[in-house]
Write a protein that holds these residues in place. Structure first.
Motif, PDB file in Angstrom:
ATOM      1  N   LEU A 213       0.772  -1.206   0.226  1.00  0.00           N
ATOM      2  CA  LEU A 213      -0.086   0.165   0.053  1.00  0.00           C
ATOM      3  C   LEU A 213       0.986   1.286  -0.021  1.00  0.00           C
ATOM      4  O   LEU A 213       1.755   1.576   0.826  1.00  0.00           O
ATOM      5  CB  LEU A 213      -0.785   0.184   1.325  1.00  0.00           C
ATOM      6  N   PRO A 214       0.606   2.206  -1.150  1.00  0.00           N
ATOM      7  CA  PRO A 214       1.660   3.493  -1.148  1.00  0.00           C
ATOM      8  C   PRO A 214       1.466   4.016   0.119  1.00  0.00           C
ATOM      9  O   PRO A 214       2.884   4.769   0.475  1.00  0.00           O
ATOM     10  CB  PRO A 214       1.034   4.278  -2.130  1.00  0.00           C
ATOM     11  N   GLU A 215       0.559   4.062   0.949  1.00  0.00           N
ATOM     12  CA  GLU A 215       0.622   5.091   2.200  1.00  0.00           C
ATOM     13  C   GLU A 215       1.556   4.408   3.384  1.00  0.00           C
ATOM     14  O   GLU A 215       1.697   5.135   4.269  1.00  0.00           O
ATOM     15  CB  GLU A 215      -0.909   5.243   2.653  1.00  0.00           C
ATOM     16  N   ASN A 216       1.778   3.210   3.113  1.00  0.00           N
ATOM     17  CA  ASN A 216       2.793   2.675   4.045  1.00  0.00           C
ATOM     18  C   ASN A 216       4.205   2.484   3.715  1.00  0.00           C
ATOM     19  O   ASN A 216       4.809   1.799   4.333  1.00  0.00           O
ATOM     20  CB  ASN A 216       2.410   1.028   4.258  1.00  0.00           C
ATOM     21  N   ARG A 217       4.347   3.377   2.796  1.00  0.00           N
ATOM     22  CA  ARG A 217       5.986   3.387   2.201  1.00  0.00           C
ATOM     23  C   ARG A 217       6.645   4.449   2.832  1.00  0.00           C
ATOM     24  O   ARG A 217       8.134   4.416   2.900  1.00  0.00           O
ATOM     25  CB  ARG A 217       6.096   3.507   0.711  1.00  0.00           C
ATOM     26  N   ALA A 218       6.219   5.450   3.439  1.00  0.00           N
ATOM     27  CA  ALA A 218       7.031   6.710   3.399  1.00  0.00           C
ATOM     28  C   ALA A 218       8.099   6.564   4.574  1.00  0.00           C
ATOM     29  O   ALA A 218       8.915   7.094   4.566  1.00  0.00           O
ATOM     30  CB  ALA A 218       5.854   7.979   3.934  1.00  0.00           C
ATOM     31  N   ALA A 219       7.866   5.816   5.689  1.00  0.00           N
ATOM     32  CA  ALA A 219       8.746   5.606   6.798  1.00  0.00           C
ATOM     33  C   ALA A 219      10.008   5.052   6.228  1.00  0.00           C
ATOM     34  O   ALA A 219      11.184   5.436   6.678  1.00  0.00           O
ATOM     35  CB  ALA A 219       8.234   4.716   7.974  1.00  0.00           C
ATOM     36  N   THR A 220      10.181   4.091   5.223  1.00  0.00           N
ATOM     37  CA  THR A 220      11.205   3.492   4.656  1.00  0.00           C
ATOM     38  C   THR A 220      11.868   4.171   3.998  1.00  0.00           C
ATOM     39  O   THR A 220      13.087   4.404   4.157  1.00  0.00           O
ATOM     40  CB  THR A 220      10.792   2.092   3.915  1.00  0.00           C
ATOM     41  N   ALA A 221      11.188   4.956   2.948  1.00  0.00           N
ATOM     42  CA  ALA A 221      11.752   5.920   1.961  1.00  0.00           C
ATOM     43  C   ALA A 221      12.510   7.049   2.524  1.00  0.00           C
ATOM     44  O   ALA A 221      13.660   7.409   2.381  1.00  0.00           O
ATOM     45  CB  ALA A 221      10.614   6.364   1.141  1.00  0.00           C
ATOM     46  N   GLU A 222      12.037   7.598   3.715  1.00  0.00           N
ATOM     47  CA  GLU A 222      12.409   8.781   4.475  1.00  0.00           C
ATOM     48  C   GLU A 222      13.754   8.328   5.061  1.00  0.00           C
ATOM     49  O   GLU A 222      14.793   9.058   5.082  1.00  0.00           O
ATOM     50  CB  GLU A 222      11.462   9.488   5.464  1.00  0.00           C
ATOM     51  N   ALA A 223      13.767   7.409   5.739  1.00  0.00           N
ATOM     52  CA  ALA A 223      14.790   6.868   6.558  1.00  0.00           C
ATOM     53  C   ALA A 223      16.172   6.537   5.466  1.00  0.00           C
ATOM     54  O   ALA A 223      17.192   6.819   5.709  1.00  0.00           O
ATOM     55  CB  ALA A 223      14.570   5.532   7.205  1.00  0.00           C
ATOM     56  N   VAL A 224      15.568   6.002   4.355  1.00  0.00           N
ATOM     57  CA  VAL A 224      16.813   5.873   3.333  1.00  0.00           C
ATOM     58  C   VAL A 224      17.612   7.115   3.001  1.00  0.00           C
ATOM     59  O   VAL A 224      18.655   7.183   2.934  1.00  0.00           O
ATOM     60  CB  VAL A 224      16.274   5.161   2.250  1.00  0.00           C
ATOM     61  N   LEU A 225      16.657   8.160   2.928  1.00  0.00           N
ATOM     62  CA  LEU A 225      17.150   9.448   2.354  1.00  0.00           C
ATOM     63  C   LEU A 225      17.852  10.073   3.524  1.00  0.00           C
ATOM     64  O   LEU A 225      19.098  10.476   3.281  1.00  0.00           O
ATOM     65  CB  LEU A 225      16.210  10.399   1.853  1.00  0.00           C
TER      66      LEU A 225
END
Length: 451
Positions: A213-225
């Protein structure tokens, strides 16, 4: 008795009205009487109701005469691994994967971790549950079994430890069970893990883990950056699926991971067969053939893929839904082996993950799976076949409708569980054409649905 928790491939339902300890105990008895199993692995996920349901299930198994080997809190793949590794007659995982918090369920396997689904025994178990039971003359015994150490050893066997270099990797367990395995692997690997939502917590304080689900991806993406990591990985609750983010925080469609893993695995094995689903295929076909492998198409769904893998003795199988299957893992799916292989590839190639993926997206741009609610799916799919079939280069019905032209193709298939049609479109190195044909097909489906 409400038996609505029995589904096509597994059991899932709300606790306590659709699944509860009383029903779980009867399911344990029915499993033994139907399969004849005498030694059964039982494991459970992080859901709050899981220990109680697993206990009741174990009581039913033992009352029917089976010995229970309790492997405790774990992931679904631990049950697959333990059942085959220790030569058990079967295994049951108490889990509802990414269903809502108040749900639970079970995934069942037989000898060699062969899946038990509605076409090979699950319906027989369901039909046995409401009938009267008698205790077996000899009660089964109960013992705990330690699985993590041999399982971690097995995982490490897929990679060349000597080729690994220090990498920074974001890992998001979603408060599911994956964090336990990362902690066990950590001492054996040169990676620095940035741990997000790491602790197992059945309250799911950050939402039910389902990274598709796209809404569940932000935490991972932000931590990568934030941490300038080489990649990010996120899992669902029982971690039989894993999802990848490149070093820019971009979520990578599962389709491109199938090709990457097929290529990496065939490099190790020097060839072999690779099973793939029919939804998106060209990138996988291209990479498998280039690596000296033989691609084999199978109907979507874990029971079909696993059976086809056994039939073909395939080394690897992949679905774009983030399920990845391995011959040496009892032909079962694992959410841990894939990321180890991708990390190894990053270390060996010296390339960032984005560059490995960009070239493939450019070569075969894809729409990703688009769902549409349709009143009469068979009618609409039949009409689409009539419209597009005339000028097609190839048509097949391995799973739904696949239509292929020289420079683009699509797959249209019905959901098993809802009045939804799923569309996937891809092209050969032509993003604009893929987008144009996707829009055209969606308009056609809407028109036919209204007709």
């Amino acid at each position: 008795m409400d038996l609505s928790c029995f589904k096509a491939y597994d059991l899932r339902g709300r606790v306590p009205d659709q699944l509860n300890p009383n029903l779980a105990e009867r399911i344990g008895r029915a499993y033994v009487e139907t399969t004849g199993a005498r030694k059964v692995i039982v494991g459970y996920d992080i859901r709050l109701s899981s220990p109680e349901i697993a206990d009741a299930l174990s009581s039913g198994l033992m009352a029917a005469g089976a010995d229970v080997y309790d492997i405790g809190l774990c992931g679904t793949e631990h049950v697959y691994f333990a059942t085959s590794h220790f030569g058990m007659d079967g295994g049951i995982m108490v889990t509802a994967s990414h269903n809502p918090r108040d749900h639970n369920g079970m995934k069942m396997v037989g000898p060699e971790s062969r899946p038990i689904s509605s076409d090979n025994g699950l319906n027989d178990i369901r039909d046995r549950v409401p009938e009267p039971f008698e205790d077996a003359p000899r009660q089964g015994k109960y013992e705990t079994l330690e699985v993590m150490a041999p399982y971690v050893d097995h995982l490490l066997g897929y990679i060349d430890a000597g080729s690994l270099k220090p990498l920074k990797i974001v890992v998001n367990a979603g408060n599911g069970g994956a964090g336990l395995v990362i902690d066990a692997l950590e001492q054996h690997l040169p990676f620095e893990f940035i741990k997000v939502h790491h602790e197992p917590d059945g309250h799911f304080p950050n939402g039910v883990p389902n990274p598709i689900l796209p809404e569940n991806r932000a935490a991972t993406a932000e931590a990568v950056l934030e941490h300038k990591a080489a990649m990010g990985i996120a899992w669902d609750g029982d971690f039989d699926r894993c999802f990848f983010f490149d070093e820019t925080g971009r979520f990578i469609e599962g389709y491109y991971i199938v090709g990457l893993l097929a290529d990496q695995f065939l490099r190790k094995t020097g060839g072999g067969k690779v099973i793939h689903d029919p939804r998106l295929t060209w990138n996988t076909l291209d990479l498998v053939k280039a690596a000296g492998g033989e691609p084999v198409e199978s109907k979507t769904g874990h029971a079909f893929i696993k059976q086809r893998m056994r039939d073909e003795d395939a080394v690897y199988g992949g679905e774009m839904s983030a399920h990845h299957y391995f011959r040496d893992f009892a032909y079962c799916d694992s959410g841990m082996i894939p990321w180890l292989l991708v990390a190894e590839r990053l270390c060996q190639s010296g390339q960032p993950l984005s560059s490995l993926i960009d070239a493939r997206i450019e070569a075969y741009p894809a729409s990703g799976e688009i769902n549409r609610t349709i009143d009469n799916p068979p009618k609409v799919i039949q009409a689409i076949e009539e419209i597009y079939g005339a000028g097609a280069k190839a048509i097949n019905h391995v799973d739904g409708l696949s239509v292929e032209f020289d420079d683009w193709r699509f797959n249209l298939r019905m959901s098993n569980t809802e009045p939804v049609v799923r569309l996937n479109v891809e092209s050969r190195a032509d993003q604009a054409l893929m987008e144009e044909k996707t829009a055209e097909l969606l308009n056609e489906m809407d028109r036919l649905n209204r007709a």
